[in-house]
Design an enzyme around this catalytic site. Sequence first.
Site, mmCIF file in Angstrom:
data_model
loop_
_atom_site.group_PDB
_atom_site.id
_atom_site.type_symbol
_atom_site.label_atom_id
_atom_site.label_comp_id
_atom_site.label_asym_id
_atom_site.label_seq_id
_atom_site.Cartn_x
_atom_site.Cartn_y
_atom_site.Cartn_z
ATOM 1 N N THR A 1 41.111 19.110 66.735
ATOM 2 C CA THR A 1 39.852 18.462 67.100
ATOM 3 C C THR A 1 39.799 16.975 66.729
ATOM 4 O O THR A 1 39.465 16.147 67.577
ATOM 5 C CB THR A 1 38.684 19.236 66.449
ATOM 6 O OG1 THR A 1 38.591 20.474 67.138
ATOM 7 C CG2 THR A 1 37.376 18.488 66.536
ATOM 8 N N TYR B 1 25.486 18.887 70.777
ATOM 9 C CA TYR B 1 26.533 18.203 71.566
ATOM 10 C C TYR B 1 25.965 17.750 72.910
ATOM 11 O O TYR B 1 26.183 16.629 73.353
ATOM 12 C CB TYR B 1 27.728 19.149 71.784
ATOM 13 C CG TYR B 1 28.761 19.035 70.679
ATOM 14 C CD1 TYR B 1 30.007 18.481 70.933
ATOM 15 C CD2 TYR B 1 28.481 19.454 69.394
ATOM 16 C CE1 TYR B 1 30.947 18.362 69.929
ATOM 17 C CE2 TYR B 1 29.408 19.333 68.384
ATOM 18 C CZ TYR B 1 30.640 18.791 68.645
ATOM 19 O OH TYR B 1 31.564 18.655 67.653
ATOM 20 N N THR C 1 36.121 24.287 72.757
ATOM 21 C CA THR C 1 36.874 25.252 71.954
ATOM 22 C C THR C 1 36.480 25.168 70.486
ATOM 23 O O THR C 1 36.240 26.183 69.832
ATOM 24 C CB THR C 1 38.380 24.985 72.111
ATOM 25 O OG1 THR C 1 38.698 25.051 73.493
ATOM 26 C CG2 THR C 1 39.207 26.010 71.350
ATOM 27 N N CYS C 2 36.443 23.971 69.949
ATOM 28 C CA CYS C 2 36.211 23.807 68.510
ATOM 29 C C CYS C 2 34.902 24.453 68.086
ATOM 30 O O CYS C 2 34.853 25.249 67.152
ATOM 31 C CB CYS C 2 36.217 22.317 68.160
ATOM 32 S SG CYS C 2 35.749 22.004 66.472
ATOM 33 N N GLY D 1 36.805 16.114 72.763
ATOM 34 C CA GLY D 1 37.195 14.813 73.298
ATOM 35 C C GLY D 1 36.225 14.322 74.358
ATOM 36 O O GLY D 1 35.787 13.167 74.338
ATOM 37 N N GLU E 1 44.590 17.632 39.648
ATOM 38 C CA GLU E 1 45.166 16.672 38.694
ATOM 39 C C GLU E 1 46.690 16.797 38.639
ATOM 40 O O GLU E 1 47.394 15.851 38.297
ATOM 41 C CB GLU E 1 44.548 16.808 37.299
ATOM 42 C CG GLU E 1 44.873 18.083 36.571
ATOM 43 C CD GLU E 1 44.161 18.171 35.221
ATOM 44 O OE1 GLU E 1 44.353 17.283 34.383
ATOM 45 O OE2 GLU E 1 43.400 19.145 35.005
ATOM 46 N N ALA F 1 45.376 21.705 57.857
ATOM 47 C CA ALA F 1 45.232 22.834 56.923
ATOM 48 C C ALA F 1 45.443 24.146 57.654
ATOM 49 O O ALA F 1 45.291 24.231 58.873
ATOM 50 C CB ALA F 1 43.832 22.818 56.311
ATOM 51 N N LYS G 1 35.709 30.052 63.429
ATOM 52 C CA LYS G 1 36.836 30.463 62.569
ATOM 53 C C LYS G 1 36.515 30.203 61.104
ATOM 54 O O LYS G 1 36.640 31.086 60.256
ATOM 55 C CB LYS G 1 38.082 29.691 63.029
ATOM 56 C CG LYS G 1 39.386 30.065 62.409
ATOM 57 C CD LYS G 1 39.838 29.215 61.274
ATOM 58 C CE LYS G 1 39.835 27.745 61.398
ATOM 59 N NZ LYS G 1 41.010 27.135 61.983
ATOM 60 N N CYS H 1 37.523 26.085 65.722
ATOM 61 C CA CYS H 1 37.381 25.680 64.325
ATOM 62 C C CYS H 1 36.109 26.203 63.649
ATOM 63 O O CYS H 1 36.164 26.730 62.533
ATOM 64 C CB CYS H 1 37.349 24.156 64.195
ATOM 65 S SG CYS H 1 38.175 23.254 65.489
ATOM 66 N N HIS I 1 40.210 15.825 34.890
ATOM 67 C CA HIS I 1 40.437 17.069 34.178
ATOM 68 C C HIS I 1 39.128 17.813 33.935
ATOM 69 O O HIS I 1 38.123 17.169 33.642
ATOM 70 C CB HIS I 1 41.101 16.734 32.836
ATOM 71 C CG HIS I 1 41.497 17.940 32.064
ATOM 72 N ND1 HIS I 1 42.554 18.737 32.420
ATOM 73 C CD2 HIS I 1 40.948 18.487 30.943
ATOM 74 C CE1 HIS I 1 42.661 19.720 31.544
ATOM 75 N NE2 HIS I 1 41.701 19.593 30.649
ATOM 76 N N GLY J 1 50.123 30.820 71.270
ATOM 77 C CA GLY J 1 50.091 29.458 71.789
ATOM 78 C C GLY J 1 49.041 29.278 72.861
ATOM 79 O O GLY J 1 48.408 30.245 73.300
ATOM 80 N N TYR K 1 49.254 28.928 63.052
ATOM 81 C CA TYR K 1 48.134 28.932 62.113
ATOM 82 C C TYR K 1 46.987 29.837 62.579
ATOM 83 O O TYR K 1 46.303 30.442 61.754
ATOM 84 C CB TYR K 1 47.665 27.504 61.800
ATOM 85 C CG TYR K 1 46.775 26.850 62.834
ATOM 86 C CD1 TYR K 1 45.393 26.889 62.716
ATOM 87 C CD2 TYR K 1 47.304 26.167 63.926
ATOM 88 C CE1 TYR K 1 44.567 26.288 63.658
ATOM 89 C CE2 TYR K 1 46.495 25.559 64.859
ATOM 90 C CZ TYR K 1 45.127 25.623 64.727
ATOM 91 O OH TYR K 1 44.319 25.026 65.653
ATOM 92 N N GLU L 1 45.551 32.685 60.216
ATOM 93 C CA GLU L 1 44.145 32.636 59.777
ATOM 94 C C GLU L 1 43.411 33.923 60.143
ATOM 95 O O GLU L 1 42.661 34.478 59.320
ATOM 96 C CB GLU L 1 43.453 31.425 60.406
ATOM 97 C CG GLU L 1 43.951 30.119 59.799
ATOM 98 C CD GLU L 1 43.398 28.869 60.462
ATOM 99 O OE1 GLU L 1 43.461 27.802 59.846
ATOM 100 O OE2 GLU L 1 42.908 28.952 61.602
#
Length: 462
Positions: A314, A99, A42-43, A16, A444, A344, A51, A48, A439, A265, A180, A184
């Site tokens: 994120t 960054y 963190t990300c 952020g 599908e 996800a 990970k 993320c 297909h 947490g 999660y 993970e």
Amino acid sequence: MAGYDYDLFVIGGGSGGVRAARVTAGLGKKVGIAEESRFGGTCVVRGCVPKKLYVYASQYSEHFEDAAGYGWTVPEVSFDWRKLVDAKEREITRLEAIYKSGVEKAGGTTFNSRARLVDRHTVFLEAENRTVTAETILIAVGGHTNPHASLPGHEHCIFSTQAFDLPELPKAIVIAGGGYIAVEFANIFHGLGVETTMVYRGKEILGRFDMDMRAGLHQAMEKKGIRILCQTIFERIDRRPDARLDAVLSNGETVTADQVMLALGRIPNTDRLGLEAAGVKTGPVGEIEVDAYMRTSVDNIFAVGDVTNRVQLTPVAIHEAMCFVDTVFRNRPTAPDHDCIPTAVFSQPEIGTVGLSEDEAIQRFETVDVYRAAFRPMRNILAGRDEKMIMKLVVDNDTGVVLGAHVLGPDAGEMAQLLGISLKAGLTKHDFDRTMALHPTAAEELVTMYQPSYTVRNGARV
Ligand SMILES: Cc1cc2nc3c(=O)[nH]c(=O)nc-3n(C[C@H](O)[C@H](O)[C@H](O)COP(=O)(O)OP(=O)(O)OC[C@H]3O[C@@H](n4cnc5c(N)ncnc54)[C@H](O)[C@@H]3O)c2cc1C
């Protein structure tokens, strides 16, 4: 700017903070940003990105197994943990530089320093031992792992941050938590060959997800060999004479492992931030309280991302940063939209989800149609892998609007991102039905589930 050093000073160089600093500097404003650890936050550094790299690494064990069904002879494989850690480190160092330089190229000034508020316009930079002033201040300091200090022996435990950089891969690990991150990491360690046990106090892992996804994943993980002990907690952790750890559990069992990881947490990083000095109010877990426009109780100080303890993701922190810039520097007041966020779980199999779970939908809508398919995806057939994919659409019977879409299986996260567009647009089941299938894909199935599997009216199946 009325005599201030900066138009905007940002505390925290994560998802952020960096976004807000870079975009505001790009508008020609004078911007400073302080980061106490590594830019990217963190990300990039401990969330993320590493990970997902470790998830990819851990998936190869199944890829090697599956290859035989497709005619490949795979020689004996081995895994080098150190090589993975080093490769991960190179990648996050690359991203960290991007960054930081992104802010600088846009004209902002970066400080490698811890920062704290002195008053509503003044920030103290610890590494420089000086203060700077700013017209507007943005707090984007994120959060840290819950240390669970009341657990006897918690000092022997590791958290997700340390898990990425362990000196060696443990032979056995016990992970506490059912969110999660716990799930993970259980899959990552198991995929890398570690004997893995999860201990979770709730009835079923992944509390906020659709029950079908939770139960389906639980079953698949156990089938792979991950032990999941629900309705169980740690009583204490003991260090043994052989340096291993004993996790003593509430069910009377003791699990011996090389590492015990707590994923219970995250807590906002608001300690020693000078919030009281500036008059910024916090909530029960130390989160910064903000209004719809992310303004704190002090009108020139804003907060975005995990430190507000709303949605800890994120893209949400980045979205809030963009809304902040629009509101304060583009004169376009914009409140962040937290509705219908695709998300996800990068487990094996993966969960991808957007919108309401079945349980949430039946609380809010009178009649809900559920379209559900469970099948073996084509890629598992020759591989001889007996793992099912589950797809589910939750639909408001009255309007036909698709309220929730849930996928368990390969590439579910990628599907959820695209399903997110349909759900955000408020598309109906009819729109799904008139979309041509592609297909052969697994996805599908999402446009070919023509009849509801069942309907729930006023909370009861009809
Ligand atoms: C293991 C793990 C996996 C995750 N996986 C995902 C995922 O797959 N998808 C997803 O969307 N999200 C994921 N997240 C969540 C995501 O990382 C966060 O939601 C996101 O990073 C929040 O961004 P932020 O800007 O609020 O804070 P952060 O990215 O945490 O940035 C805050 C920064 O502020 C710095 N800071 C703190 N205090 C000070 C101070 N006083 N002075 C200066 N600097 C300070 C910190 O060092 C940090 O760099 C994951 C998190 C973890 C822990």
